[in-house]
Enzyme design. Structure first.
Site, PDB file in Angstrom:
ATOM      1  N   SER A 115      42.355  40.733  41.715  1.00  0.00           N
ATOM      2  CA  SER A 115      41.944  40.200  40.417  1.00  0.00           C
ATOM      3  C   SER A 115      43.084  40.382  39.423  1.00  0.00           C
ATOM      4  O   SER A 115      44.108  39.691  39.544  1.00  0.00           O
ATOM      5  CB  SER A 115      40.631  40.816  39.928  1.00  0.00           C
ATOM      6  N   HIS A 157      40.213  36.525  41.248  1.00  0.00           N
ATOM      7  CA  HIS A 157      39.321  36.404  40.083  1.00  0.00           C
ATOM      8  C   HIS A 157      40.087  35.797  38.921  1.00  0.00           C
ATOM      9  O   HIS A 157      41.047  36.388  38.439  1.00  0.00           O
ATOM     10  CB  HIS A 157      38.843  37.784  39.618  1.00  0.00           C
ATOM     11  N   ASP A 161      35.139  45.191  43.200  1.00  0.00           N
ATOM     12  CA  ASP A 161      34.915  44.151  44.194  1.00  0.00           C
ATOM     13  C   ASP A 161      35.928  44.326  45.330  1.00  0.00           C
ATOM     14  O   ASP A 161      37.093  44.623  45.088  1.00  0.00           O
ATOM     15  CB  ASP A 161      35.086  42.773  43.520  1.00  0.00           C
TER      16      ASP A 161
END
Lengths: 188, 280
Positions: free
Chosen positions: A10, A37, A130
């Site tokens: 991300s 992300h 995540d």
């Protein structure tokens, strides 16, 4: 012999991916799936940029698309990406996981179930949790796991939270990761 | 590889089709042609939450416990939606579809797989702003009765209001989203006048047939959950339900490409997946 690699990242991910994907050779024998992300933003221009820099083909994943070796598939913004039993790609608009859609866990878990020990899982820089459970799942089904060394990661939370709950096969500096993937891809 | 774990995965692939067959035989809900990746993910999670050791164990439970089946039905239905989801779609719809709809004295619309209804109200707002709503009959359908009840009420939590308002503006809304709702007890309630032309009804795309001839079908982000065969079947159902030159709107990442009826539709906006049925 490995069939696929999955990459999750991300915050700081654009830089991290630039340090990996352009180094892959033209005849790279694995399919690669990437969850990055980026909120609601489109990733077209980044894909375009990477394509110019790279020898492998890079594209946004399409629903029901057949998986091909030597291709890098990016999850479309706002869709989860999963791997089907018949080696095609599935997209989903299921709820966000860790405030993220696409979610790294969703891809990693589904890839782990499909590719089993023929999978390399790679978790890079990022600002949330995540991917930690996902890479653990990859390990459970005997895939090889690589986590970026939190020391070199722009954001340490993502790699650190994976290392907290599992023991990756490799913890590597960012500039070592492409070399390791290429080395693994040559194994029989 | 750890042989037990590999065997677990192999068994799961055998058990899932049997599990779906059991649900179909017992309750008539047919998930057999859903995308396997989605089904597997949802069932694996239900298995973990319910502490079942195997899918077969869970099958035993589902056959004998209707309340467990109801909770599974929630797992397997697709209820994620938001007002003016994909704003670009709505602005394209205003540009490409609305002028055509204006030429009809009466417009019948089918919103298939409407979930909790946010996108139905979004469409109603758009049609109202284009002075078309009074001429419309909208059928909004889903197989999940619980979500239909929420859709009928038109009451939603305010937590997503900021997103809804932003979407509305980006979609080319002509006023303010607040023109269409009132805030009460921490919820937003959509104006009743929006739903006076809407009939919310129970319809299952997999097992039910054509129920009306319509000029426009919206079915967004439902087909991605189906396998190729079921996609073809449902598109055929849409084709039969559409009047001549009727419009079909799919989700942004869905497409008629590689489906059997591709050549029966013209592309109106290929990026927003708006199609028009060709005149035979």
């Amino acid at each position: 012999m490995f069939r696929a690699a999955v990459i999750g990242t991300s915050y700081g991910g654009l830089n991290a991916l630039k340090a990996i994907i352009p180094h892959l050779p033209k005849d790279f024998p694995l399919a690669i799936f990437v969850v990055l992300h980026i909120g609601d933003n489109k990733n077209d221009s980044f894909i375009q940029y990477l394509n110019k820099q790279s020898k492998v083909k890079i594209k946004e994943a399409e629903e029901k698309e057949e998986i091909k070796a030597g291709t890098v598939y990016f999850a479309p913004p706002n869709y989860h990406i999963l791997i089907e039993n018949n080696s095609t790609i599935a997209l989903s608009t299921d709820p966000k996981i860790h405030h993220s859609r696409p979610s790294i866990d969703v891809l990693f878990e589904s890839a782990a179930w499909h590719f089993k020990n023929q999978l390399i899982g790679i978790l890079l820089t990022g600002l949330n949790h995540d991917g930690a459970l996902g890479i653990k799942e990859i390990q459970k089904y005997c895939g090889i796991t690589i986590v970026e060394d939190p020391e070199t990661a722009i954001a340490t939370i993502m790699p650190a939270s994976a290392i907290e709950i599992m023991k990756p096969d490799y913890i590597l500096h960012l500039d070592q990761i492409s070399k390791k993937i290429i080395e693994l891809s040559k194994l029989d | 590889m750890n042989p037990n774990q590999l065997e677990d995965l192999e068994n799961i692939d055998i058990e899932i089709p049997l599990f779906l067959e059991a649900i179909f035989q017992k309750y008539g809900y047919d998930f057999r042609d859903y995308s396997t990746a989605h089904i597997k993910r949802r069932l694996m999670h239900r298995m973990a939450i319910g502490r079942f050791e195997t899918i077969s164990q869970m099958q035993d439970k589902v056959l004998r416990d209707k309340s467990f089946f109801i909770s599974l039905l929630e797992d397997l239905s697709i209820n994620v939606t938001e007002m003016f989801r994909d704003p670009e779609f709505y602005s394209s719809f205003r540009e490409h579809v609305v002028p055509n709809l204006r030429t009809y004295p009466f417009i019948k619309i089918w919103h298939a797989g409407c979930a909790t209804g946010e996108e139905v109200y979004s469409l109603a707002i758009l049609l109202k702003e284009e002075n078309l709503l009074d001429r419309c009959q909208i059928y909004a359908t889903d197989f999940n009765r619980r979500v239909l009840d929420i859709a009928k009420l038109g009451i939603y939590p305010t937590q997503d209001l900021e997103k809804f308002s932003r979407n509305y503006i980006e979609s080319g809304g002509k006023g303010k989203l607040s023109d269409y709702y009132t805030l009460k007890y921490g919820s937003l309630k959509l104006d009743q006048s929006l739903s006076k032309k809407v009939v919310f009804a129970d319809h299952n795309l997999v097992t039910d047939n054509v129920f009306a001839e319509v000029n426009l079908i919206l079915c967004r982000n439902v087909l991605i959950y189906f396998n190729k065969d079921l996609q073809n079947k449902v598109i055929n159902l849409f084709f039969k339900s559409l009047s001549s030159s009727g419009f079909l709107c799919l989700g942004t990442k869905e497409s008629l490409r590689f489906t059997q009826l591709e050549s029966n539709f013209a592309n109106i906006d290929s990026s927003q997946k708006i199609y028009k049925k060709r005149i035979n």
